[in-house]
Design a protein around this motif. Structure first.
Motif, PDB file in Angstrom:
ATOM      1  N   ARG A  10      38.911  20.664 -24.254  1.00 54.12           N
ATOM      2  CA  ARG A  10      38.822  22.047 -24.752  1.00 54.12           C
ATOM      3  C   ARG A  10      39.889  22.932 -24.120  1.00 54.12           C
ATOM      4  O   ARG A  10      40.495  23.766 -24.787  1.00 54.12           O
ATOM      5  CB  ARG A  10      37.426  22.598 -24.488  1.00 54.12           C
ATOM      6  CG  ARG A  10      37.155  23.924 -25.158  1.00 54.12           C
ATOM      7  CD  ARG A  10      35.680  24.347 -25.132  1.00 54.12           C
ATOM      8  NE  ARG A  10      35.038  24.283 -23.853  1.00 54.12           N
ATOM      9  CZ  ARG A  10      34.126  23.369 -23.502  1.00 54.12           C
ATOM     10  NH1 ARG A  10      33.767  22.426 -24.345  1.00 54.12           N
ATOM     11  NH2 ARG A  10      33.587  23.385 -22.304  1.00 54.12           N
ATOM     12  N   LEU A  11      40.147  22.748 -22.829  1.00 54.13           N
ATOM     13  CA  LEU A  11      41.156  23.548 -22.128  1.00 54.13           C
ATOM     14  C   LEU A  11      42.560  22.972 -22.287  1.00 54.13           C
ATOM     15  O   LEU A  11      43.519  23.555 -21.775  1.00 54.13           O
ATOM     16  CB  LEU A  11      40.807  23.640 -20.636  1.00 54.13           C
ATOM     17  CG  LEU A  11      39.527  24.392 -20.298  1.00 54.13           C
ATOM     18  CD1 LEU A  11      39.266  24.364 -18.801  1.00 54.13           C
ATOM     19  CD2 LEU A  11      39.573  25.828 -20.811  1.00 54.13           C
ATOM     20  N   ARG A  12      42.665  21.831 -22.970  1.00 56.90           N
ATOM     21  CA  ARG A  12      43.957  21.163 -23.184  1.00 56.90           C
ATOM     22  C   ARG A  12      44.684  20.943 -21.853  1.00 56.90           C
ATOM     23  O   ARG A  12      45.861  21.269 -21.709  1.00 56.90           O
ATOM     24  CB  ARG A  12      44.820  21.939 -24.167  1.00 56.90           C
ATOM     25  CG  ARG A  12      44.194  22.056 -25.528  1.00 56.90           C
ATOM     26  CD  ARG A  12      45.134  22.698 -26.531  1.00 56.90           C
ATOM     27  NE  ARG A  12      44.537  22.777 -27.848  1.00 56.90           N
ATOM     28  CZ  ARG A  12      44.429  21.785 -28.728  1.00 56.90           C
ATOM     29  NH1 ARG A  12      44.876  20.596 -28.403  1.00 56.90           N
ATOM     30  NH2 ARG A  12      43.877  21.959 -29.901  1.00 56.90           N
ATOM     31  N   LEU A  13      43.941  20.416 -20.891  1.00 58.87           N
ATOM     32  CA  LEU A  13      44.519  20.170 -19.574  1.00 58.87           C
ATOM     33  C   LEU A  13      45.577  19.075 -19.598  1.00 58.87           C
ATOM     34  O   LEU A  13      46.467  19.054 -18.751  1.00 58.87           O
ATOM     35  CB  LEU A  13      43.418  19.794 -18.565  1.00 58.87           C
ATOM     36  CG  LEU A  13      42.371  20.865 -18.283  1.00 58.87           C
ATOM     37  CD1 LEU A  13      41.375  20.369 -17.240  1.00 58.87           C
ATOM     38  CD2 LEU A  13      43.020  22.149 -17.806  1.00 58.87           C
ATOM     39  N   PHE A  14      45.485  18.185 -20.579  1.00 57.68           N
ATOM     40  CA  PHE A  14      46.414  17.064 -20.667  1.00 57.68           C
ATOM     41  C   PHE A  14      46.983  16.985 -22.081  1.00 57.68           C
ATOM     42  O   PHE A  14      46.645  16.072 -22.842  1.00 57.68           O
ATOM     43  CB  PHE A  14      45.716  15.763 -20.259  1.00 57.68           C
ATOM     44  CG  PHE A  14      45.004  15.865 -18.933  1.00 57.68           C
ATOM     45  CD1 PHE A  14      45.749  15.959 -17.759  1.00 57.68           C
ATOM     46  CD2 PHE A  14      43.628  15.915 -18.844  1.00 57.68           C
ATOM     47  CE1 PHE A  14      45.118  16.066 -16.530  1.00 57.68           C
ATOM     48  CE2 PHE A  14      42.990  16.041 -17.621  1.00 57.68           C
ATOM     49  CZ  PHE A  14      43.744  16.116 -16.459  1.00 57.68           C
ATOM     50  N   PRO A  15      47.831  17.938 -22.442  1.00 54.69           N
ATOM     51  CA  PRO A  15      48.338  17.998 -23.822  1.00 54.69           C
ATOM     52  C   PRO A  15      49.105  16.753 -24.244  1.00 54.69           C
ATOM     53  O   PRO A  15      49.096  16.401 -25.425  1.00 54.69           O
ATOM     54  CB  PRO A  15      49.234  19.241 -23.839  1.00 54.69           C
ATOM     55  CG  PRO A  15      49.510  19.567 -22.412  1.00 54.69           C
ATOM     56  CD  PRO A  15      48.379  18.987 -21.603  1.00 54.69           C
ATOM     57  N   ASP A  16      49.754  16.061 -23.316  1.00 56.51           N
ATOM     58  CA  ASP A  16      50.474  14.844 -23.667  1.00 56.51           C
ATOM     59  C   ASP A  16      49.515  13.770 -24.191  1.00 56.51           C
ATOM     60  O   ASP A  16      49.850  13.019 -25.105  1.00 56.51           O
ATOM     61  CB  ASP A  16      51.253  14.285 -22.474  1.00 56.51           C
ATOM     62  CG  ASP A  16      52.385  15.200 -22.050  1.00 56.51           C
ATOM     63  OD1 ASP A  16      52.802  16.073 -22.846  1.00 56.51           O
ATOM     64  OD2 ASP A  16      52.848  15.061 -20.905  1.00 56.51           O
TER      65      ASP A  16
END
Length: 104
Positions: free
Chosen positions: A91-97
């Motif tokens: 949800r927080l897009r901590l790991f966009p890769d």
């Protein structure tokens, strides 16, 4: 006390705050949880749905150490379980890769 001291010295706190905000980069979303670099590594794998044993093998640590990291992560994120931690990371897009690689 700080405001009174600044006023006596003829300083503007509002101007100092604006200057500081403009020069200091905002922390990444994950940084606000005070995760260590190793905990971020573990959370990345946990968010992929990996078990403690899989995490341990990938990071060259024992399963018990992986378990301790997971417990610390759950506490820092204030979540009740692995699924909640993974959902929060997504949800927080901590790991966009990771999201780009999986097509999300």
């Amino acid at each position: 006390q700080i405001a009174a001291l600044a006023e006596r010295a003829g300083l503007s706190l509002a101007r100092a705050e604006r200057t500081a905000a403009a020069t200091v980069p905002a922390p990444a979303a994950g940084d606000s949880f005070n995760l260590t670099p190793r905990e971020r590594d573990v959370l990345r794998l946990l968010a992929r749905g990996w078990t403690n044993r899989q995490i341990a093998e990938e990071l060259y640590i024992s399963p018990k150490t992986a378990s301790v990291h997971v417990s610390n992560i759950l506490g820092k994120l204030a979540v009740g379980g692995r699924g909640e931690a993974a959902a929060l990371a997504h949800r927080l897009r901590l790991f966009p890769d990771d999201l780009a690689a999986s097509g999300h």
